[in-house]
Design a protein around this motif. Structure first.
Motif, PDB file in Angstrom:
ATOM      1  N   ASN A   1       0.831  -1.208   0.000  1.00 19.29           N
ATOM      2  CA  ASN A   1       0.000   0.000   0.000  1.00 19.29           C
ATOM      3  C   ASN A   1       0.866   1.260   0.000  1.00 19.29           C
ATOM      4  O   ASN A   1       0.531   2.243  -0.666  1.00 19.29           O
ATOM      5  CB  ASN A   1      -0.950  -0.004   1.195  1.00 19.29           C
ATOM      6  N   ALA A   2       1.969   1.225   0.721  1.00 22.88           N
ATOM      7  CA  ALA A   2       2.882   2.373   0.727  1.00 22.88           C
ATOM      8  C   ALA A   2       3.521   2.552  -0.649  1.00 22.88           C
ATOM      9  O   ALA A   2       3.695   3.688  -1.119  1.00 22.88           O
ATOM     10  CB  ALA A   2       3.949   2.194   1.797  1.00 22.88           C
ATOM     11  N   ARG A   3       3.877   1.465  -1.304  1.00 22.26           N
ATOM     12  CA  ARG A   3       4.465   1.540  -2.647  1.00 22.26           C
ATOM     13  C   ARG A   3       3.464   2.052  -3.674  1.00 22.26           C
ATOM     14  O   ARG A   3       3.838   2.762  -4.598  1.00 22.26           O
ATOM     15  CB  ARG A   3       4.946   0.167  -3.109  1.00 22.26           C
ATOM     16  N   VAL A   4       2.209   1.688  -3.517  1.00 18.19           N
ATOM     17  CA  VAL A   4       1.181   2.172  -4.444  1.00 18.19           C
ATOM     18  C   VAL A   4       1.025   3.685  -4.278  1.00 18.19           C
ATOM     19  O   VAL A   4       0.924   4.427  -5.255  1.00 18.19           O
ATOM     20  CB  VAL A   4      -0.155   1.429  -4.216  1.00 18.19           C
ATOM     21  N   ARG A   5       1.037   4.148  -3.010  1.00 15.55           N
ATOM     22  CA  ARG A   5       0.922   5.591  -2.755  1.00 15.55           C
ATOM     23  C   ARG A   5       2.173   6.350  -3.169  1.00 15.55           C
ATOM     24  O   ARG A   5       2.100   7.451  -3.684  1.00 15.55           O
ATOM     25  CB  ARG A   5       0.648   5.851  -1.270  1.00 15.55           C
TER      26      ARG A   5
ATOM     27  N   VAL B   1       8.304   5.557  -5.392  1.00 14.68           N
ATOM     28  CA  VAL B   1       9.747   5.742  -5.268  1.00 14.68           C
ATOM     29  C   VAL B   1      10.248   5.351  -3.880  1.00 14.68           C
ATOM     30  O   VAL B   1      11.186   4.583  -3.740  1.00 14.68           O
ATOM     31  CB  VAL B   1      10.147   7.194  -5.591  1.00 14.68           C
ATOM     32  N   TYR B   2       9.628   5.892  -2.840  1.00 19.36           N
ATOM     33  CA  TYR B   2      10.130   5.692  -1.484  1.00 19.36           C
ATOM     34  C   TYR B   2       9.370   4.652  -0.668  1.00 19.36           C
ATOM     35  O   TYR B   2       9.916   4.087   0.269  1.00 19.36           O
ATOM     36  CB  TYR B   2      10.131   7.018  -0.722  1.00 19.36           C
ATOM     37  N   GLY B   3       8.115   4.405  -0.949  1.00 24.24           N
ATOM     38  CA  GLY B   3       7.344   3.408  -0.215  1.00 24.24           C
ATOM     39  C   GLY B   3       7.286   3.709   1.271  1.00 24.24           C
ATOM     40  O   GLY B   3       7.033   4.841   1.692  1.00 24.24           O
ATOM     41  N   CYS B   4       7.573   2.705   2.094  1.00 24.74           N
ATOM     42  CA  CYS B   4       7.551   2.856   3.556  1.00 24.74           C
ATOM     43  C   CYS B   4       8.589   3.852   4.036  1.00 24.74           C
ATOM     44  O   CYS B   4       8.382   4.551   5.028  1.00 24.74           O
ATOM     45  CB  CYS B   4       7.811   1.517   4.240  1.00 24.74           C
TER      46      CYS B   4
END
Length: 169
Positions: A78-82, A85-88
């Motif tokens: 979910n962090a990668r979808v948002r 580039v940086y994700g979590c």
């Protein structure tokens, strides 16, 4: 998790098998962690990691760790979808900046408290000539005691202690 409904002969496949358009076997590794009523959960994990990689990761782990691993994968996906580039790391960096800002605000508030205490101390009659800056203590121990009571940086202020320490000087 939802494995009990699968053992009773439920016909609906798990979210993973549904998305992959395959028959959901009785021993499907995805079924306990990706129930049919949460399709977005597997969709985001599949988009980021791929079904084959998720399958390998889950099979390499003992069963008692798989739930936590799936939770971590879902969070990271979910962090990668948002933030592709940086994700979590982007979320962690943002939270760290917030912590830094709040710590700076706290330091300013604590300095303001010390300043207010000093103003309050200097406004008490008879203390202007006996202020810590003007007084020459008889010993270094007495000086550290008065400084400690005046510059205590605790967040919870006990006014009775403060008044007692101000009058004891």
């Amino acid at each position: 998790m939802k494995e009990s409904s699968r053992k009773q002969g439920a016909a609906s496949p798990c979210a993973a098998c549904k998305l992959l358009r395959r028959r959901c076997a009785h021993d499907c590794v995805f079924a306990p962690y990706f129930p049919a009523d949460e399709p977005q959960k597997f969709a985001s994990v599949h988009k980021v990691f791929g079904a084959s990689n998720v399958n390998k990761m889950l099979q390499d782990l003992p069963e008692y760790q798989r739930g936590d691993a799936v939770s971590s994968m879902v969070y990271e996906a979910n962090a990668r979808v948002r933030d592709p580039v940086y994700g979590c790391v982007g979320a962690i960096s943002s939270l760290q900046q917030q912590i830094d800002n709040l710590q700076a605000q706290l330091a300013l508030a604590q300095a303001e408290v010390v300043h207010m205490r000093m103003r309050q101390y200097s406004s008490i009659p008879g203390t202007a000539t006996n202020s810590p800056e003007n007084a020459l203590p008889s010993s270094s121990h007495a000086h550290s005691q008065s400084t400690k009571s005046l510059f205590n940086m605790d967040m919870v202020v006990d006014h009775t202690d403060m008044e007692e320490s101000l009058w004891s000087c």
